[in-house]
Each structure stands twice: as C-alpha cells, then as structure tokens.
Design a protein around this motif. Structure first.
Motif, PDB file in Angstrom:
ATOM      1  N   SER A 706       0.858  -1.196   0.000  1.00  0.00           N
ATOM      2  CA  SER A 706       0.000   0.000   0.000  1.00  0.00           C
ATOM      3  C   SER A 706       0.888   1.237   0.000  1.00  0.00           C
ATOM      4  O   SER A 706       2.074   1.174   0.375  1.00  0.00           O
ATOM      5  N   ASP A 708       0.616   3.995   1.913  1.00  0.00           N
ATOM      6  CA  ASP A 708       0.967   4.513   3.240  1.00  0.00           C
ATOM      7  C   ASP A 708       1.961   3.621   3.963  1.00  0.00           C
ATOM      8  O   ASP A 708       2.842   4.117   4.679  1.00  0.00           O
ATOM      9  N   LEU A 738      -1.614   0.077  11.607  1.00  0.00           N
ATOM     10  CA  LEU A 738      -2.629   1.042  11.189  1.00  0.00           C
ATOM     11  C   LEU A 738      -4.012   0.412  11.170  1.00  0.00           C
ATOM     12  O   LEU A 738      -5.017   1.056  11.519  1.00  0.00           O
ATOM     13  N   THR A 739      -4.083  -0.862  10.773  1.00  0.00           N
ATOM     14  CA  THR A 739      -5.377  -1.560  10.762  1.00  0.00           C
ATOM     15  C   THR A 739      -5.889  -1.733  12.183  1.00  0.00           C
ATOM     16  O   THR A 739      -7.088  -1.517  12.459  1.00  0.00           O
ATOM     17  N   LEU A 742      -7.217   1.556  13.476  1.00  0.00           N
ATOM     18  CA  LEU A 742      -8.569   1.843  12.981  1.00  0.00           C
ATOM     19  C   LEU A 742      -9.617   1.098  13.813  1.00  0.00           C
ATOM     20  O   LEU A 742     -10.654   1.665  14.177  1.00  0.00           O
ATOM     21  N   THR A 828      -3.809  11.736  14.562  1.00  0.00           N
ATOM     22  CA  THR A 828      -4.133  11.785  13.134  1.00  0.00           C
ATOM     23  C   THR A 828      -3.360  12.906  12.445  1.00  0.00           C
ATOM     24  O   THR A 828      -2.820  12.721  11.352  1.00  0.00           O
ATOM     25  N   CYS A 835       1.547   9.327   6.464  1.00  0.00           N
ATOM     26  CA  CYS A 835       0.482   8.408   6.030  1.00  0.00           C
ATOM     27  C   CYS A 835      -0.792   9.199   5.702  1.00  0.00           C
ATOM     28  O   CYS A 835      -1.779   9.145   6.456  1.00  0.00           O
ATOM     29  N   HIS A 837      -3.200   9.002   3.355  1.00  0.00           N
ATOM     30  CA  HIS A 837      -4.441   8.317   2.991  1.00  0.00           C
ATOM     31  C   HIS A 837      -5.134   7.806   4.256  1.00  0.00           C
ATOM     32  O   HIS A 837      -6.356   7.970   4.429  1.00  0.00           O
ATOM     33  N   TYR A 838      -4.365   7.197   5.136  1.00  0.00           N
ATOM     34  CA  TYR A 838      -4.889   6.726   6.416  1.00  0.00           C
ATOM     35  C   TYR A 838      -5.451   7.899   7.226  1.00  0.00           C
ATOM     36  O   TYR A 838      -6.559   7.838   7.763  1.00  0.00           O
ATOM     37  N   TYR A 841      -8.722   9.329   5.924  1.00  0.00           N
ATOM     38  CA  TYR A 841      -9.841   8.423   6.195  1.00  0.00           C
ATOM     39  C   TYR A 841     -10.302   8.571   7.643  1.00  0.00           C
ATOM     40  O   TYR A 841     -11.508   8.701   7.916  1.00  0.00           O
TER      41      TYR A 841
END
Length: 1057
Positions: A706, A708, A738-739, A742, A828, A835, A837-838, A841
């Motif tokens: 990916s 990021d 990162l997952t 989230l 954030t 990062c 894109h992360y 979002y």
C-alpha cells in the motif's frame, strides 16, 4: 531530550511559503524505491509545512536529456536488425530446458515478494550481456509494442505518464500543472535552456578549450557522470611519461624496429625522483605492445595506455593505436635503457610482480631511495639468486646498482624508503599492506617536507622543484603528458572509457571570482549535516572546467554551435526557476504541445531576463504585459527555493553546479536556501540491485504494501547521509498497526457515551495529556529539522505507547472521553505527512471532521510538564523495581520479570502486603558529596572543576575527616562518577538533594495501579526516616538495611498477611 521544547514555534505568517524540489528522475524506466526514498524526504517536509498552514509548492518534472535513452534505442534497433522482429536470440532453441530451470527456481522456496532479476537466456549462457529487447519485455511491454522503442521519442511519451500515475498513487502532494519533460521535444523548456546557455556565454562562463576529458570511444564524445554505467565522479589522472630509450642491439622480437627510436614508456606521478633511477620494472606475464606514436617514435606500453594516448594526439593514426609488435614482460627483461635524468648511464628492465596493468602504462621506473616498493623489489632480486635465475636476470643487470640519495626528508634522512622499510621491519616485496603504509608515509613527507639534493634544482623544496623538472623534461622532448581515468569508467553504451584531449565547450567552474561567489552562497545555506557541508567544500576545492557539449544523445542544441547538444548535467542547474512559470507556458501539458497564449518563439531572452534576473521590461516582446507581470510575480513569490532534496552522490556535480549557476545568473536574494542530502537505500539490509534481484519499483511496493505502508517504511528507513534501510517487515507491520489502530478508534467511538467527561482529573489523565503535549512539541521539532524517522518515533510510536500505558493505568475509572478525542485528533494530524491516505480516512470517516486533515493546522499544545514526565517515569521504574524485589524475596529468583505481567500464585491464598519505603532526601555522605559537586559545577558549560580539586574538597569535609574514610571512599567514588555523568547530561538538577516531586505523594496517588501491576491486595507507602514506619517491617527489617532507599530508588518489602 526536551531542551528544544521551550521554543514555541509560531504558526506561519500570512503568505508564508515553502518551495521544495527534487532532482528530476531520468526517464528510461520505472521509478523505484531509490527514487521514492529521496523524494519522500521532500514530500514529508512539504506536507508538514502544508499542515502548518504555509503555502506550499512541490513540483515534479522528468529528465530525458543525455545519451542513455538514445543509446538504448539504438541498441534495440541493432538487435532487431540482427535477430529479427520479434528477435530470435541464439539460445532460444533451448526454450524447454530454460523453462524447466525456471520451474525449479519457482519451487525453490524463494519468497514470493522477492523481485527476481531476470537475465535473458543469452545473458545467462554467455558473457552476461543483457538484450535491450528483454529489458523492455521485463517492464511488461508487449512484443508488438517494443519495436516502437527504436525511436527515442517513444521513451519520452511512454515512461513519464507512468511515473505520474505511480507518484499520484504514492500520494505525492504535487502541483502537476507545472510538470514537464526536458529536451527539444518541449519547445518551452528548450527555449529556457538556450537562454541560460547564451547568458552564461555572454558572461564569459562558457569557453572553448582543449582539455583532458573522460571519453567514450564508442559514442565518440565525452562521457559525463550521468552518461556512465559505472565510475560516476571519476576524473582524469595526469601522469608524466618518461621516455626510456631502448639501446641496440634489440632482441629478436624487436628486430623489425631497428632504426626506429624505441622507448619504454614509464608513467610516473613523481618526475622529480628520476635522478635516482636504478632500473625499470615490467610485469613478466603482462601483455605489452610496441606502438607507433609518430613517424619516428615507438613506445612499448600496455594496450590500454596506448588507446588512451591515441585519444591524446599521441598516435600516428589519431584515435587508432598502431601495434607493430605484441610482447610480454618476459620479452622486455634485460633490455638496456638510457633514461632521462638518471645518474646511471645505462639501466636495465627487470621483473616486478606487483605491477598493475590497469594503472599507468605497465612500465614503472625504479627509484629505491624514495619508493618502498622499488626498494624491497630491488632488495629481493639482489639477495635471492634463485629469483634472478627464475626470470633470467643476469648479475650485472642488478648487483652493481646501489640506492642513490636524491631527496632529504627531515624525519627519514636521504634514503627515506630504506629507512621506513627498516623501521617497519618489512622483509619482502610481498608484504603489501605494510608497503602501502610505508608508501603513504614516504610520499606525503617527501612531497611536503623534502628538499632536492641533486640536479639543477638542488636545495629547492620538492614542491617547487617538481613542476620545474616536469616542464624541463617536456621541453627537451624526454617526456610527454599522459592522462587516464583514475578508476575504471564504463559508459552506458557498454564500452570502457578513456581520457581524450578534446576541443569543445566548457563551463568555467573553478574560476577564482566565480568560486568565491559559490563559497559565499554555500556559507549561507542550510545543509542539515556537517558531512554534507564538507562534501560541498571538497567539491568546490577540486571542481574545474566542465565539458557542457555533446554530439550524441537527446537535449537542447547549443544555440551558437548547433552541431553540439547541451549535456545532461548542464541543462539541469537552475530549472527550479522554470517550475514557477511552467503552468503559464505549457498549460498543464508535459510536452508543451497544448500551447497557451504564450508561444515558445515569443519567449525571447529579454523576457527570461526580466522574469528571472531583474532585467529591464522587454519592450520588444509581443506577450501581453499582464501575463509577463504575472509570471514575474509568481517567480518572485516562490523564489528562492527553500529546500532541494537529493542523494549525496549529486554533491560532486549537479548540486554544486546549481550553486555556481545561481550565483552567476541570479541576484543574491534568489540564491538557494537549503540542500538536504541523504544516502542510498538498502532493501532488507542488502544493496538494492536489479542484477541480484533485490529490487522494487515504486509501483511494486505500492501494490504489495500500500502507499501509506511504503511511506511509513521509508520514513522509518533513516534520515542521515549514511545508507538507509527499507525493511519489508516494517512495511508489513505498519499495515497491521494502522489496521489495529482503525479498529481501536471504531471501538472507542462506539463506547464513548460511557466515558468520563471534563478536564483531566486523575493522575493517569494528567500524564496522558502531558504525553500528548510532549508528542506535539517533539514531533514538530523533528519535522522542522527534516528528521522524519524521529518524527515517526515521537509522533506515532511514543504516542501509541503513551496511549497503551493510559489504557492500563485507568483501571475501574475508565477513559476520559475528551482526552481520548484529543489523542485521536492529535495522532491523526501528526501522522498526516507520512500516512496521508490513512489520516484523511480517519479524519473524515471516523472523526467526522470537515475539510482535509492536511489543511487542519498543526495541533496546539500546552507547554510540557517535565516534572510530571519525570514523576511518571519514576512511578513506572518503581513498579518494575518492586516486581524484581518481589520475585527475589518470594520466589528466590534472580531474574526479573521485565514484561510487566502481574505476578500471581505466590502463596496458596495469594494474600500479600507490600510495604514501600521511600527516602526523599539524600543524607549522610551522599548529601555531602552532592553539596561539594554543586559547588564545583559550571551549569552554563555543564562541566566540573578538575577531579583533583573535588577530591581535595572531599578530604577537607566531614567525610574526609571520618575515621572510616577509606572504607566509605569505595562507596562514594562510583556515586560521584554517576552523578557527574548525570549532571553533564541533564544539568544542575541532577545534583539536587531531592527529586522535583514528592515520591510518597506519587506512589500513594497510584496505589491502585501498583496493586494491579504487581498482583497485591494491599500496599502501604512508608517513610524510611520514620522509626514507626520502619518498625512495621518486623523481622524483614534486615532487607531494608541491606537495600536502603534513596531518592528515586524506593525499597519494597513483602509480608504474608
């Protein structure tokens, strides 16, 4: 650690700008992680400034000038002509066998993410040649399309759009309206380069001259750094060739040369030592030739040296050596010679085994007085009859010849080589490492401190005599100048380069007044590391005239001499200025084909001068004045650029050229402000290389990890000028981190209604809020200094650790909702440059914020409470210490449990009570030591008085007067050393008699956390200074006496209830 936190960085002023750029990549293939690594430094910096609220310009263009694309296109055309279209290469008849091998490779256990470097079948079975057709096929280009790449312009239309696509996927915050390609395919940029060249020529900065230049015989033109496959940065090495006349009669192999003037051509860097010659050296197995130099002279030397000479106007047929006889070193042993300046009328050619045939001419003059290698080789031949017999050396060729003193060196006398070899106990010419060190010592001191003893320049310093002796030898025809590449250079066409004496256009880098301007510019620039500054200073010291014209390749024609092209490092020195107005001219088209209201032919020199050089308004221009003024305003707003990010390998050419050209063409207030240079990037601790298969394109990395996770791993790879390391495991771990983050955000948002609200109210709240403030301040400091690995550490890893500690510390009271929301907001924003894109979002989809996070502004933060930071560290360290003491006391274990898991099942009913004893004040001999150290400490310079003075003060104190001084001394000396080191590191506070917070108060406030962490039902915090508290230890008071508490180090005792 926190010294920079007292500096509160102001938000950007209205209109504040940041203009950063990156050397445009060459478009003969896909962008790879090497490009992405350097580019990421600029991208992270630009995103940080954009987040702060500054106006940011990050443009990106594509370099197509030079010979690599043309060379590749021509190579492809030759392959198609020879093997057909599509080509059938010789080994393709072995297709089935090859497929079988490839199947075995596929099943060999190689990781699927390993990029396999695929040589062609021909390359696998022959000398390693790789066919251009197969290179293009490896790019994923179909056979039906590959033949189009015989036309160089196909490369220019194919690869740049793919690079744009990859960079957009990467998330590059670029103003794509300003993108362009170079060469005359882009008429606007072509006009810009022609103006720049005319400008330099009008200032006398471009001249025509004859100079030694690295040259590609295959391409028939000079081979600059970017034209080379290997050998970037290599310069011509200048020698003096001594003409050692071969005396008749000639041996049979040279019989046909009777009547010609025949010379052994010995290359030397030290013509001043020729007075001391005792012989010449040849390599017995070396391959030599007798080459025609002119109508009368024939030189014996290596084939390689003959080729170099042929390109330096020393061959009867220019650029084509004529070999009259092929020889080996054995054929030359015993030749009688008459050598210039030698005090011996006749000397002989003798064997030496350490001669390198790829250095000099393969013929070496022997001066054993000043050359350790010569001295030991002569010594070996003289002392070993068997060695002489092996090579057919007659006694009369060597035994009568003694060392001749020619130079006096203060430390080593008149025979410095002999002196040093004896001092270093060198026994043989085979002791190469010792001889290399001996050579280093004698050559340096001989040149810098030596005095000539003989010849017409006797009593002169060697430094003065050397050029005079060389000039004399050249003048009387006993020597010629010779030059060769100082190391091997291979052109991108695949041939080995030579040094040629060429008549062409040069830019006069190194000219005295211009160099002063370049040094002035450099002195005012931010270079972010001492190593980078030293690299520029070194380059400015040696850089001289640079060949700026080429006859082969792609690019812009030199406007006053159109048979030549501007070479690729000379059209890329001030193009950063072109970015500022490119969108006005090219209307967003890479190739300048979608013409704007300004036509290429309308960009006359007066217009360029007005925009970039504060020249007068161009009255002859037909361009609307409003457009000209807009372009000038745009340039004036963005220039100078604030940062140029580059690999450190460009210091020695492109970046230094940029400094020179800016100082020549632009006013001082438009000179560059900063260069940030980085090392190369490795993949998984190995050099990135297509040939070994350890290689990844940018697109491959984005597809696998990916965008990021790729950016995350690039940030983590390193920031200095040393080589960095992109680790695949880090990229994969980033995906998981990162997952998981989230998922935590989603869980927290679901449960937020049950959380506490209001300002931080508990100790854990206050610590977490303080850690967030620290993260904001430290991360801003790191981003501002372009230290992105550190920014990732403080803005992500440390903040994550603080959040995890908060989760554990909250206990039954739970989270503070407002604090958790602040964490999510700050986390954030801080990760946004790395990062994006992360971050976008999270910002929009989870936190439901308006707008883009990259425009949200840098988070505000209160000044960090360093006392609270220290108290929390004390608390966490104390818990670890108590866990160790519990294990030691109850389990008898000497190994501490460092993982933080609560200790359970220590007794059957698990009912333990912990007594934590604290001594908040240093007393006794420790107090006395600290008071003396305080009096001997300079807080401003963080230094102490001499140890002798401190010890005298101790001896005069109550400690020194005590009867047990010597016994106590064994204890206080380590204590003194520890406290001195601590004070030097953090300042005078390290010498305080107590900590800046109440230890008992901190421990009591966190009893619940301590009980949960250690697994106790009851804990009591007590004072070691209170007799009643000490009595509570009962029979275990001996443990307290063995391990008495001191400030920062509580002692815990555990009782069964």
């Amino acid at each position: 650690m926190f010294s920079g936190l007292i500096l509160v960085r102001k938000p950007p002023a209205p209109g504040e700008k940041f203009f950063g750029n990156f050397p445009f990549p060459y478009m003969n293939g896909y962008l790879h992680l090497g490009h992405a690594f350097s580019l990421s430094k600029l991208e992270f910096a630009a995103a940080y400034h954009r987040l702060r609220g500054a106006n940011v310009l990050l443009p990106f263009a594509f370099h197509c000038t030079g010979m690599p694309i043309k060379a590749s296109a021509d190579k492809l055309a030759r392959e198609i002509q020879q093997y057909g279209n599509p080509p059938v290469f010789p080994s393709e008849v072995e297709e089935q066998e090859d497929q079988h091998v490839e199947t075995e490779e596929t099943n060999s256990g190689a990781p699927p993410d390993k990029y396999k470097g695929k040589k062609s079948k021909v390359a696998s079975k022959s000398s390693g040649q790789v066919f251009q057709w197969e290179i293009l096929r490896s790019f994923g280009i179909s056979d039906s399309e590959i033949s189009d790449f015989q036309q160089p312009h196909k490369w220019l239309t194919y690869f740049p759009p793919l690079a744009v696509k990859d960079l957009k996927a990467f998330g590059l915050g670029c103003d794509w309206r300003r993108s362009f390609i170079t060469t005359d395919m882009n008429p606007y940029f072509d006009s810009f380069v022609k103006w720049q060249m005319r400008k330099l020529k009008s200032m006398g900065k471009i001249v025509k001259d004859v100079r030694y230049t690295i040259f590609s015989p295959f391409d028939g033109q000079p081979c600059a750094d970017h034209d080379r496959a290997t050998g970037e940065g290599v310069q011509p090495q200048e020698y003096t060739i001594i003409k050692m006349e071969v005396l008749p009669p000639f041996p049979s192999k040279l019989g046909d040369l009777e009547g010609r003037k025949l010379f052994l051509a010995a290359a030397t860097l030290r013509p001043e030592t020729m007075y001391g010659q005792t012989n010449a050296w040849v390599l017995p197995d070396g391959k030599y030739g007798a080459f025609e130099i002119n109508d009368t002279d024939v030189f014996i030397l290596s084939n390689r040296a003959a080729l170099n000479l042929a390109y330096q106007k020393h061959s009867r047929v220019p650029e084509k050596p004529t070999c009259l006889a092929e020889l080996t070193g054995y054929d030359l042993i015993g030749l009688s010679l008459k050598s210039p300046l030698s005090m011996n009328d006749i000397i002989y050619a003798l064997p030496m085994l350490s001669i390198l045939m790829d250095k000099g001419t393969g013929i070496v003059t022997s001066v054993p007085s000043d050359a350790p290698d010569d001295y030991m080789a002569l010594h070996d031949l003289k002392s070993k009859p068997a060695l002489r017999a092996k090579y057919g050396v007659k006694d009369e060729w060597i035994l009568p010849f003694e060392v001749i003193p020619i130079i006096h060196v203060p430390e080593f006398g008149n025979k410095c080589a002999e002196t040093v070899c004896l001092q270093m106990k060198i026994k043989s010419q085979n002791e190469k490492e010792k001889l290399a060190e001996a050579k280093k010592q004698t050559y340096l001191k001989g040149f810098t401190e030596g005095t000539m003893l003989v010849g017409e320049f006797a009593e002169k310093k060697v430094q003065e005599a050397k050029p005079l002796i060389r000039s004399k030898l050249l003048e009387i025809g006993q020597a010629i100048m010779y030059s060769e590449p100082e190391k091997r250079v291979i052109s991108r066409s695949g041939d080995e380069c030579v040094v040629a004496l060429t008549d062409q256009w040069y830019i006069t880098y190194g000219e005295t007044e211009w160099k002063k301007l370049a040094e002035e510019c450099l002195s005012s620039m931010n270079l972010y590391s001492d190593e980078t500054r030293h690299g520029f200073e070194h380059t400015l010291d040696w850089l001289n005239q640079w060949a700026c014209s080429r006859s082969f390749g792609l690019g812009t024609r030199i406007p006053w001499d159109e048979q030549y092209l501007v070479e690729s490092l000379s059209d890329s020195t001030i193009y950063m200025a072109y970015y500022t107005i490119a969108h006005f001219l090219q209307n967003g088209d890479l190739y300048g084909k979608n013409e704007s209201s300004v036509k290429p032919e309308q960009m006359i020199d007066e217009v360029w001068d007005y925009i970039f050089c504060a020249g007068p308004y161009p009255k002859a221009s037909v361009i609307a004045s409003s457009i000209i003024d807009q372009m000038k305003q745009e340039f004036e707003y963005w220039y100078p650029f604030d940062l140029r990010v580059s690999g450190k390998d460009l210091i020695q050419n492109h970046l230094t050229f940029s400094i020179y050209n800016h100082t020549a063409i632009m006013p001082k207030h438009h000179w560059p402000r900063g260069f940030r240079c980085n090392g190369h990037i490795m993949l998984n601790s190995e050099k990135m290389s297509k040939s070994t298969g350890n290689f990844k394109t940018l697109n491959q990395s984005i597809e696998e990890f990916s965008a990021d996770a790729t950016r995350f791993s690039l940030a983590d790879a390193g920031d200095g000028v040393d080589d960095a390391n992109f680790v695949f495991e880090t990229a994969n771990a980033a995906i998981l981190r990162l997952t998981k983050e989230l998922a935590w955000y989603e869980d927290v948002l679901v449960a937020e209604s049950s959380m506490r609200t209001g300002p931080p109210s508990t100790y854990a709240d206050r610590v977490f809020a303080n850690e967030i403030n620290i993260a904001v301040k430290m991360t801003e400091q790191h981003y501002h200094g372009y230290m992105f690995r550190e920014a990732l550490k403080t803005g992500f890893y440390d903040l994550q650790a603080a959040r995890d500690e908060y989760r554990f510390s909250c206990g039954a009271g739970g989270y503070n909702r407002d604090l958790v929301w602040r964490f999510m907001d700050v986390q954030t924003r801080l990760i946004t440059p790395i990062c994006p894109h992360y971050a976008e979002y999270v910002w929009r989809e989870l936190l439901k914020k308006d707008g883009f996070v990259v425009k949200a502004g840098w988070p505000s933060a209160d000044a960090p409470d360093l006392k609270l930071k220290s108290s929390n560290k004390y608390l966490q360290d104390s818990i670890v210490l108590m866990r160790k003491l519990l294990q030691k006391q109850i389990l008898g274990s000497k190994k501490a449990n460092k993982k933080g898991a609560p200790i359970t099942s220590l007794t059957e009913d698990n009912k333990l009570k912990g007594l934590i004893y604290v001594n908040e004040h240093f007393d006794g001999w420790k107090e006395e030591c600290l008071r003396i150290l305080q009096s001997k400490f300079d807080d401003k310079n963080r230094s102490f008085a001499p140890d002798k003075e401190i010890l005298e003060a101790l001896q005069q104190s109550s400690i020194g007067q005590a009867t047990n001084f010597k016994q106590v001394q064994k204890l206080f000396m380590p204590f003194l050393r520890f406290k001195k080191d601590e004070a030097t590191a953090i300042g005078i506070q390290a010498l305080d008699l107590r900590l800046p917070f109440g230890e008992i108060e901190v421990l009591k406030e966190n009893l619940d956390l301590i009980k949960r962490q250690i697994g106790l039902e009851e804990v009591e915090v007590l004072s070691a200074a209170a007799a009643a508290d000490v009595a509570k230890a009962g029979a275990l008071v001996s443990l307290l006496n063995q391990n008495p508490p001191s400030p920062g180090n509580p002692t815990a005792i555990f009782l069964t209830r």
